[in-house]
Design an enzyme around this catalytic site. Structure first.
Site, PDB file in Angstrom:
ATOM      1  N   CYS A 108     -45.241   3.079   9.156  1.00 10.36           N
ATOM      2  CA  CYS A 108     -45.845   2.503   7.956  1.00 10.36           C
ATOM      3  C   CYS A 108     -46.306   1.122   8.375  1.00 10.36           C
ATOM      4  O   CYS A 108     -45.548   0.367   8.994  1.00 10.36           O
ATOM      5  CB  CYS A 108     -44.809   2.403   6.836  1.00 10.36           C
ATOM      6  SG  CYS A 108     -45.348   1.391   5.437  1.00 10.36           S
ATOM      7  N   THR A 109     -47.550   0.794   8.050  1.00 14.45           N
ATOM      8  CA  THR A 109     -48.089  -0.463   8.578  1.00 14.45           C
ATOM      9  C   THR A 109     -47.330  -1.687   8.033  1.00 14.45           C
ATOM     10  O   THR A 109     -47.246  -2.700   8.717  1.00 14.45           O
ATOM     11  CB  THR A 109     -49.591  -0.571   8.263  1.00 14.45           C
ATOM     12  OG1 THR A 109     -49.804  -0.435   6.849  1.00 14.45           O
ATOM     13  CG2 THR A 109     -50.370   0.514   8.983  1.00 14.45           C
ATOM     14  N   HIS A 110     -46.777  -1.587   6.849  1.00 12.70           N
ATOM     15  CA  HIS A 110     -45.999  -2.715   6.328  1.00 12.70           C
ATOM     16  C   HIS A 110     -44.873  -3.118   7.280  1.00 12.70           C
ATOM     17  O   HIS A 110     -44.505  -4.287   7.365  1.00 12.70           O
ATOM     18  CB  HIS A 110     -45.389  -2.356   4.965  1.00 12.70           C
ATOM     19  CG  HIS A 110     -46.334  -2.544   3.816  1.00 12.70           C
ATOM     20  ND1 HIS A 110     -47.346  -1.660   3.542  1.00 12.70           N
ATOM     21  CD2 HIS A 110     -46.418  -3.521   2.876  1.00 12.70           C
ATOM     22  CE1 HIS A 110     -48.015  -2.079   2.472  1.00 12.70           C
ATOM     23  NE2 HIS A 110     -47.462  -3.211   2.055  1.00 12.70           N
ATOM     24  N   ASP A 150     -55.674  -1.204   3.125  1.00 11.73           N
ATOM     25  CA  ASP A 150     -54.320  -0.686   2.915  1.00 11.73           C
ATOM     26  C   ASP A 150     -54.054  -0.775   1.413  1.00 11.73           C
ATOM     27  O   ASP A 150     -54.861  -1.335   0.658  1.00 11.73           O
ATOM     28  CB  ASP A 150     -53.323  -1.564   3.704  1.00 11.73           C
ATOM     29  CG  ASP A 150     -51.871  -1.155   3.501  1.00 11.73           C
ATOM     30  OD1 ASP A 150     -51.554   0.024   3.721  1.00 11.73           O
ATOM     31  OD2 ASP A 150     -51.036  -1.992   3.100  1.00 11.73           O
ATOM     32  N   SER A 151     -52.899  -0.255   0.986  1.00 14.98           N
ATOM     33  CA  SER A 151     -52.524  -0.388  -0.422  1.00 14.98           C
ATOM     34  C   SER A 151     -52.126  -1.820  -0.760  1.00 14.98           C
ATOM     35  O   SER A 151     -52.057  -2.206  -1.919  1.00 14.98           O
ATOM     36  CB  SER A 151     -51.330   0.525  -0.706  1.00 14.98           C
ATOM     37  OG  SER A 151     -50.275   0.177   0.184  1.00 14.98           O
ATOM     38  N   TYR A 185     -48.912   3.500  -2.370  1.00 13.66           N
ATOM     39  CA  TYR A 185     -49.465   4.835  -2.135  1.00 13.66           C
ATOM     40  C   TYR A 185     -48.344   5.833  -1.825  1.00 13.66           C
ATOM     41  O   TYR A 185     -48.465   7.023  -2.091  1.00 13.66           O
ATOM     42  CB  TYR A 185     -50.406   4.827  -0.921  1.00 13.66           C
ATOM     43  CG  TYR A 185     -51.770   4.194  -1.102  1.00 13.66           C
ATOM     44  CD1 TYR A 185     -52.221   3.732  -2.338  1.00 13.66           C
ATOM     45  CD2 TYR A 185     -52.622   4.075  -0.005  1.00 13.66           C
ATOM     46  CE1 TYR A 185     -53.479   3.165  -2.464  1.00 13.66           C
ATOM     47  CE2 TYR A 185     -53.881   3.516  -0.137  1.00 13.66           C
ATOM     48  CZ  TYR A 185     -54.312   3.059  -1.355  1.00 13.66           C
ATOM     49  OH  TYR A 185     -55.560   2.507  -1.469  1.00 13.66           O
ATOM     50  N   GLY A 186     -47.287   5.323  -1.222  1.00 12.64           N
ATOM     51  CA  GLY A 186     -46.240   6.201  -0.677  1.00 12.64           C
ATOM     52  C   GLY A 186     -45.524   7.061  -1.694  1.00 12.64           C
ATOM     53  O   GLY A 186     -44.919   8.069  -1.362  1.00 12.64           O
ATOM     54  N   CYS A 246     -53.309   2.034   7.147  1.00 13.18           N
ATOM     55  CA  CYS A 246     -52.256   2.531   6.278  1.00 13.18           C
ATOM     56  C   CYS A 246     -51.934   3.950   6.738  1.00 13.18           C
ATOM     57  O   CYS A 246     -52.818   4.821   6.747  1.00 13.18           O
ATOM     58  CB  CYS A 246     -52.770   2.547   4.842  1.00 13.18           C
ATOM     59  SG  CYS A 246     -51.651   3.323   3.663  1.00 13.18           S
ATOM     60  N   ASN A 247     -50.699   4.183   7.132  1.00 14.41           N
ATOM     61  CA  ASN A 247     -50.324   5.524   7.597  1.00 14.41           C
ATOM     62  C   ASN A 247     -50.412   6.544   6.478  1.00 14.41           C
ATOM     63  O   ASN A 247     -50.835   7.683   6.686  1.00 14.41           O
ATOM     64  CB  ASN A 247     -48.890   5.520   8.135  1.00 14.41           C
ATOM     65  CG  ASN A 247     -48.765   4.812   9.467  1.00 14.41           C
ATOM     66  OD1 ASN A 247     -48.683   5.438  10.508  1.00 14.41           O
ATOM     67  ND2 ASN A 247     -48.769   3.504   9.440  1.00 14.41           N
TER      68      ASN A 247
HETATM   69  N1  DGL Z   1     -48.782   0.496   4.307  1.00  9.07           N
HETATM   70  C1  DGL Z   1     -48.756   1.853   3.884  1.00  9.07           C
HETATM   71  C2  DGL Z   1     -48.496   2.785   5.074  1.00  9.07           C
HETATM   72  O1  DGL Z   1     -48.769   2.461   6.197  1.00  9.07           O
HETATM   73  C3  DGL Z   1     -47.818   2.273   2.789  1.00  9.07           C
HETATM   74  C4  DGL Z   1     -47.430   1.420   1.677  1.00  9.07           C
HETATM   75  C5  DGL Z   1     -47.470   2.142   0.318  1.00  9.07           C
HETATM   76  O2  DGL Z   1     -46.560   2.916  -0.007  1.00  9.07           O
HETATM   77  O3  DGL Z   1     -48.441   1.895  -0.354  1.00  9.07           O
HETATM   78  O4  DGL Z   1     -48.052   3.878   4.904  1.00  9.07           O
END
Ligand code: DGL
Length: 272
Positions: free
Chosen positions: A187-189, A10-11, A42-43, A74-75
């Site tokens: 979003c996995t977070h 993931d990021s 990443y978003g 990570c989505n």
């Molecule tokens: N955890 C990432 C997801 O599932 C996004 C977090 C990010 O913006 O890097 O989309």
């Protein structure tokens, strides 16, 4: 028998719930977790940017850890780069994490569902495609919550129950106002806040995520491709963080929580 590791990435820490969930289910599989903090978040990036970051990360990790299967936990990376990953690494099986629109649409009586993700995810054509294919004609309210990603990445480990509740409440309010009765954590977070979301959304909004589905998918692929490690218990896993020193103390705490060894390849040091 294949003792190469499963790689989750993931990021940041977003994929940790998938990795810890799978390690409880299958303690004999060697696991590596990689947080691409060099490029977090990443978003906020363009699709092209995410694709090129994820492809070069994967090139690097495939040399560093030689995984037998990769979970794109990570989505944002999944909706943007899963196709490119599969094309570039045809011999490597990938499991992607995409918003659980299908079960949410099936469960919605109001025929209105909410998706909470990153800017990149909610605007991606992949989501529109999922909605078209599995949305069951439901109206979809997709909102981006970059601040919530930041909260989980930087604050969650020290946050108390009140802070965690405070972080989810404004989102529940907004979805309630739009009349949704099914909410997808895209979003996995946000999985770290799954219980808070469930509690605050109850009883009128059901909350969906993909965590169990992903573990099932990993098991199915390991069997299908005959990749099981067939060990009782492996040694410690590896928690890789890109971006180099100085290591935030939270990295060690996250690695400890997973029972993994911390590795900071950009600082040239392992186990600092
Ligand atoms: N955890 C990432 C997801 O599932 C996004 C977090 C990010 O913006 O890097 O989309």
């Amino acid at each position: 028998m294949d003792r190469r590791p499963l790689l989750f990435f993931d990021s940041g820490i977003g994929g940790v719930p998938y990795c810890s969930g799978y390690s409880l289910r299958s303690p004999g599989e060697p696991l590596v977790y990689a947080a691409d903090r060099l490029h977090f978040p990443y978003g906020k990036r363009s699709r092209e940017d995410v694709i090129s970051i994820v492809l070069s990360l994967m090139k690097r990790l495939s040399v560093l850890v030689d995984p037998k299967l990769v979970i794109v936990a990570c989505n944002t990376a999944s909706v943007s780069a899963l196709g490119a990953l599969r094309e570039t690494f045809p011999a490597l099986p990938f499991v992607g994490t995409v918003p659980a629109i299908k079960p949410a649409a099936a469960g919605s009586r109001a025929r209105k569902i909410g998706v909470l993700g990153t800017e990149r995810t909610v605007e991606d054509a992949y989501i529109a495609g999922l909605a078209l294919k599995y949305g069951n004609g439901c109206e979809i309210t997709a909102l981006a919550a970059p601040d919530l990603v930041e909260f989980v990445e930087r604050r969650y480990i020290d946050a108390d129950a009140e802070e965690r509740r405070g972080a989810v409440l404004p989102w529940i309010r907004r979805f309630r106002e739009s009349g949704v009765d099914a909410l997808v954590l895209g979003c996995t977070h946000f999985l770290f806040l799954r219980e808070e979301f469930r509690k605050e959304a109850s009883p009128d909004i059901a909350v969906y995520d993909s965590i169990e589905g992903i573990s099932d998918r990993i098991d199915a692929l390991l069997d299908e491709k005959n990749l099981r490690a067939r060990a009782e218990k492996t040694g410690s896993g590896l928690f890789i963080v890109t971006g180099g020193a100085p290591a935030e103390t939270s990295w060690r705490r996250w690695a400890d929580r997973l029972g993994f060894r911390l590795s900071l390849p950009d600082s040239g040091a392992e186990d600092p």
